[in-house]
Enzyme design. Structure first.
Site, PDB file in Angstrom:
ATOM      1  CD  GLU A  88      -3.141  -1.089   2.016  1.00 39.37           C
ATOM      2  OE1 GLU A  88      -3.117  -0.240   2.917  1.00 39.37           O
ATOM      3  OE2 GLU A  88      -4.103  -1.860   1.821  1.00 39.37           O
TER       4      GLU A  88
ATOM      5  CD  GLU B 239      -3.982  -6.274   2.985  1.00 36.41           C
ATOM      6  OE1 GLU B 239      -4.846  -5.545   3.515  1.00 36.41           O
ATOM      7  OE2 GLU B 239      -2.764  -6.110   3.147  1.00 36.41           O
TER       8      GLU B 239
HETATM    9  C1  BGP Z   1      -4.735  -2.716   4.792  1.00 34.86           C
HETATM   10  C2  BGP Z   1      -3.398  -3.144   5.333  1.00 34.86           C
HETATM   11  C3  BGP Z   1      -3.426  -4.275   6.276  1.00 34.86           C
HETATM   12  C4  BGP Z   1      -4.696  -4.472   7.061  1.00 34.86           C
HETATM   13  C5  BGP Z   1      -5.951  -4.095   6.326  1.00 34.86           C
HETATM   14  C6  BGP Z   1      -7.167  -3.955   7.197  1.00 34.86           C
HETATM   15  O1  BGP Z   1      -4.741  -1.363   4.588  1.00 34.86           O
HETATM   16  O2  BGP Z   1      -2.513  -3.498   4.312  1.00 34.86           O
HETATM   17  O3  BGP Z   1      -2.236  -4.217   7.028  1.00 34.86           O
HETATM   18  O4  BGP Z   1      -4.612  -4.073   8.356  1.00 34.86           O
HETATM   19  O5  BGP Z   1      -5.820  -2.908   5.599  1.00 34.86           O
HETATM   20  O6  BGP Z   1      -7.160  -2.693   7.795  1.00 34.86           O
HETATM   21  P1  BGP Z   1      -7.445  -2.444   9.311  1.00 34.86           P
HETATM   22  O7  BGP Z   1      -6.454  -3.268  10.048  1.00 34.86           O
HETATM   23  O8  BGP Z   1      -7.212  -0.993   9.510  1.00 34.86           O
HETATM   24  O9  BGP Z   1      -8.822  -2.860   9.565  1.00 34.86           O
END
Ligand code: BGP
Length: 464
Positions: A164, A364
């Site tokens: 990201e 993801e």
């Molecule tokens: C993305 C990241 C992850 C993960 C996911 C969920 O932005 O790459 O590391 O955490 O989001 O987000 P959150 O943990 O804020 O719910």
């Protein structure tokens, strides 16, 4: 008949600092994520990353469960501060061994390792002597990549550069790298990351001719809130800084003129060394990986308004006279307020493929929820199954319509600590028995979604 590949990489994802715990074990140095609890914007009601899901200790059992679920790929990150000890470039052999054993174990179960080189947890030593500079950051990152390629290059085929990268601009406070007051501004950092990414791609291609490497931004298609033409301009603005700048530089090797004008207009520092552009032009990713959680809806604002770039998952920053994110009343939300948009997933897949024409890997996608462990050790996460059914159906539609997708690795393989909302925001197919401040027994339980995903993988997406 589905046009999905036979070797489609069904799998799931994690990141080191969110799942491993053991933050001072076996020579790991501190990372910018280790002291997150001291940040002003981090809630006192949630856990930090100190213990996470205890995966550093329990990795073998966890991989066994991944294999039982039938995962064909596992996307995880290597912790930079477990591997590199200091500014001099000393390597921590215990860190090298940990990931080497993990990779061997995955291969034993025929699970393809998909490795993120850098997922938010930069080592603190990059700031240590007060001389943080973009150039040095790039050099340190390149050295670290070289160590990884040497250590794991013979076993790992798929590499992801920086998780990201676009969120370093959109949600920098949550990610932490901009905490140093020596950093002049976010776009300069984004440029440094772009150069670092290009160096990683070039080095990978030089050292590992059979490997494949790609960027891994967080993308989401952008809608306008009305049919007003000016709102479409807002969409174009947001698309530029939310989605395309990062992929244009990674795949086309240049910054668009509209982006350069935008930076100039906002008086942001953006210094480009022509030599860096040579590295960037030479770097050709083999695929595009991206994380998708939701779409975004925007409208234009008037001259005077200071607009919040309200990325729904993390707090944004302000850019005047540009575009504002607004609620999309057509979409439902998760318990944590994130809009759910499976059609938006398909839209994003289409847009990315049509723009760049490279194979796509989803690294993801998923739903954070307050799962409940029943007395008899079950987790009935029907909402997660429904979320995946809808998103995967849309992905399969995109495949049938010609989009080349090589893998789907949703977030997350196992429960882990959210970037800024604690362990109660669970994403995994596997439940980890702990809560925010009570580590309980950290026992693993298979959720209903575990069994559902297992069937789906076994039938290559037929039984959805
Ligand atoms: C993305 C990241 C992850 C993960 C996911 C969920 O932005 O790459 O590391 O955490 O989001 O987000 P959150 O943990 O804020 O719910």
């Amino acid at each position: 008949m589905s046009k999905i590949r036979n070797d489609f990489l069904w799998g799931a994802s994690t990141s080191a600092y969110q799942v491993e715990g053991s933050i001072s074990e076996d020579g790991k140095v501190s990372s910018i994520m280790d002291d997150v609890a001291n940040r002003d914007n981090y809630s006192k009601d949630i856990t930090d990353f100190r213990d996470a899901s205890g995966h550093y200790k329990n990795w073998k059992e966890d991989v066994k469960l991944f294999a039982e679920m039938g995962m064909k790929s596992y996307r995880f990150s290597i912790s930079w501060p477990r591997i590199m000890k200091n500014l001099k470039g000393d390597v921590n052999e215990q860190g090298i061994k940990f990931y080497s054993d993990l990779i061997d174990e995955l291969i034993k179960y025929k699970i393809e390792p998909v490795v993120t080189i850098y997922h938010f947890d930069a080592p603190n030593f990059i700031f240590e002597d007060g001389k943080f500079t973009d150039k040095r950051f790039i050099q340190l990152f390149e050295n670290y990549c070289k160590v990884l390629f040497e250590a794991y290059g013979s076993k790992v085929k798929y590499w992801l550069t920086i998780n990201e990268l676009n969120m370093f601009a959109m949600a920098s406070s949550a990610i932490g790298i901009l905490k140093s007051n020596q950093i002049i501004n976010r776009w300069q950092i984004v440029h440094a990351l772009n150069v670092a990414q290009a160096r990683a791609i070039n080095l990978c291609h030089e050292m590992l001719p059979n490997a494949k490497i790609g960027p891994a931004p967080n993308l989401g298609c952008i809608y306008t809130n009305s049919s007003k033409p000016i709102d479409y301009t807002a969409k174009l603005n947001m698309d530029l800084v939310r989605n395309w700048v990062y992929l244009d530089i990674a795949c086309k090797g240049h910054y668009s003129k509209t982006f350069l004008e935008f930076v100039k207009k906002n008086n942001e520092v953006f210094l480009i060394d022509p030599k860096d552009m040579e590295d960037i032009k030479r770097a050709k990713p083999d695929f595009i990986a991206f994380n998708y959680y939701s779409s975004m809806t925007v409208e234009m604002t008037n001259e005077e308004t200071n607009i919040k770039l309200a990325q729904d998952q993390q707090s944004g920053h302000t850019i005047p006279n540009f575009a504002a994110a607004v609620k999309n009343t057509n979409l439902e939300k998760t318990q944590f307020g994130w809009e759910i948009d499976p059609q938006g997933f398909k839209n994003t897949l289409r847009e990315v493929y049509e723009r760049y024409n490279l194979p796509i890997m989803i690294t993801e996608n998923g739903i954070g929820a307050r799962d409940v462990l029943t007395k008899d050790g079950k987790i009935h996460d029907t909402y997660r199954i429904e979320y995946y059914q809808k998103h995967i159906s849309k992905m399969l539609e995109a495949i049938n319509e010609g989009v080349d997708i090589i893998g789907y690795m949703p977030w997350s393989a196992i429960d882990l600590v959210s970037t800024h909302e604690g362990i109660s925001k669970r994403y995994g197919f596997i439940y980890v028995n702990r809560n925010e401040f009570d580590l309980k027994d950290m026992k693993r339980y298979k959720k209903d979604s575990f069994y559902w995903y297992k069937d789906l993988i076994a039938t290559n997406g037929e039984k959805i």
